[in-house]
Enzyme design. Structure first.
Site, PDB file in Angstrom:
ATOM      1  CD  GLU A   4      -2.759  -1.145   2.524  1.00 49.67           C
ATOM      2  OE1 GLU A   4      -2.579  -0.230   3.363  1.00 49.67           O
ATOM      3  OE2 GLU A   4      -3.621  -2.038   2.657  1.00 49.67           O
TER       4      GLU A   4
ATOM      5  CG  HIS B 242      -5.831  -0.048   5.287  1.00 45.19           C
ATOM      6  ND1 HIS B 242      -4.645  -0.728   5.355  1.00 45.19           N
ATOM      7  CD2 HIS B 242      -6.505  -0.371   6.426  1.00 45.19           C
ATOM      8  CE1 HIS B 242      -4.578  -1.426   6.468  1.00 45.19           C
ATOM      9  NE2 HIS B 242      -5.709  -1.225   7.139  1.00 45.19           N
TER      10      HIS B 242
ATOM     11  N   GLY C   8     -11.469   0.851   6.278  1.00 46.90           N
ATOM     12  CA  GLY C   8     -12.475   0.138   7.062  1.00 46.90           C
ATOM     13  C   GLY C   8     -12.799   0.830   8.369  1.00 46.90           C
TER      14      GLY C   8
END
Length: 412
Positions: free
Chosen positions: A259, A282, A284
């Site tokens: 990432e 990313h 969440g």
């Protein structure tokens, strides 16, 4: 004055809490690599990170003044916890604060993929009116398979049932099934019946490559797949193949093997451009509510550790919390070997110091004893405690809450 460095856009609530405790706080927006971290932390005792900064053994060994690391996230796999413990660096995380945010994202993606909203959205943005029910389904009556039934998996289970879904789950540990959820003995059993499969496992090394080509092959034709746990858990190439072949009707991925470190950097993945695939960076747990809760939770754990030595919910050192009596406090992290407490108390006795309160806890190779005692720094006992072969980290706070940190912990 204690100094804290917070990286990766940690919520301002954390800054406020630490500054209110008399800690000097510096913030940076992005992550740092190993060399950058060692250089930046030379004069800091506290580090705050999220998921992009890796705290290696080399970082810890290069920074003898580092006392604590707060990871403002659920996971701690970005930190060498064993090295941190061996050098007396306490690590704190936020195991519960963003649970609801992750669950809501998973539910939203299950509905969006099952209704093929991504395809309808793309068609309209390209100027095509594609009104059809083909491939669209209700989630009511469909089966959700949850791999990993921890805080997130279990809460997702309850809310999915409220939508009318049937829930099956698999976990390596014995977990109490909530509501009408059904525990299966193997992942194969789950894959045979699940219309949607979602992964919510932790970052332990044993989960690397958990879901590969063989697992995708066992999934029901037309099922959807979600990964909101760890990027290294899933074989991305196999996922791509199963989307392109039509074996899976859709997927949602929030975490990736590699990432970007900073917002705005290019994102490269084999999953880009695939039909009915939702990719999120990313996020969440990235809601304002979750980030504020995480900022509050972790910063208060760091504050309490620095002020009173409390290690409640620490992930790598013994957990204890001793009510403060208002006198001097001695906080000793030590190797968990027989006779340490007796030696500590003998030092106090030899110097005529009276123990007001004391608590001991152990965890693996590490022990932690917190003792309240008057004027101990003026009696000479602290030097003898520091010199003990078993000592890993000694910290002292006098009755006026002024911190003293004897140099050179005997870390091994």
């Amino acid at each position: 004055m204690l100094r804290a460095l917070l990286l990766e856009n940690i919520h301002p609530a954390a800054v406020q809490n630490l500054r209110a405790a008399g800690i000097e706080v510096h913030v940076r927006s992005g992550a740092l690599d190993e060399a950058e971290l060692i250089e930046a932390l030379a004069d800091f005792q506290i580090l705050g990170i999220r998921s992009k900064t890796t705290v290696t053994r080399k970082v810890i060994e290069s920074l003898p003044g580092l006392l604590a690391v707060g990871t403002f996230s659920i996971g701690t796999n970005q930190i060498d916890l064993a090295a941190a413990a061996a050098h007396g660096v306490a690590v704190f995380n936020a195991p519960y604060s963003n649970t609801r945010s992750v669950v809501e994202l998973a539910l939203a993606e299950i509905i969006a993929l099952t209704r093929r909203l991504t395809v309808r959205d793309k068609a309209l943005h390209s100027g095509t009116w594609d009104k059809t029910a083909d491939g669209s389904h209700e989630v009511r009556g469909r089966t959700l398979g949850i791999i990993g039934y921890g805080n997130i998996g279990s809460q997702l289970s309850v809310l999915a049932e409220n939508l009318g879904m049937r829930v099956v789950f698999y976990d390596t540990a014995e977990k109490l099934a909530l509501g009408n959820a059904h525990r299966v003995e193997t992942i194969d059993e789950l894959l045979e019946v699940a219309d949607a499969v979602t992964i919510h496992v932790d970052g332990r090394k044993g989960n690397a490559g958990l879901f590969g080509a063989d697992m995708f092959a066992r999934m029901k034709p037309g099922a959807i797949f979600l990964n909101l746990s760890r990027g290294f858990v899933v074989d991305v190439a196999s996922l791509r193949e199963n989307i392109l072949s039509g074996h899976l009707s859709g997927a949602a991925v929030d975490v990736f093997p590699t990432e970007p470190k900073k917002r705005g950097e290019e994102f490269v993945s084999d999953l880009r451009g695939l039909p009915n695939v939702i990719l999120t960076p990313h996020v969440g747990g990235s809601t304002e509510e979750a980030q504020e809760a995480i900022g509050e939770f972790v910063s208060k754990k760091l504050r309490d550790y620095m002020q009173t030595g409390s290690t409640t919910l620490a992930v790598n050192v013994p957990k204890l919390q001793l009510e403060h009596t208002g006198v001097g406090r001695i906080m000793l992290l030590h190797r968990n070997v027989p006779g340490v407490l007796a030696k500590v108390n003998q030092v106090f006795a030899d110097h005529g110091a009276n123990i007001e309160a004391q608590m001991l806890a152990t965890h693996g190779d590490l022990g932690y004893v917190v003792t309240d005692i008057s004027d101990v720094t003026q009696r000479g006992a602290s030097a003898k405690l520091q010199a003990m072969e078993s000592t890993v980290r000694l910290r002292i706070r006098d009755a006026f809450e002024r911190p003293e940190f004897p140099p050179g912990p005997a870390a091994g």
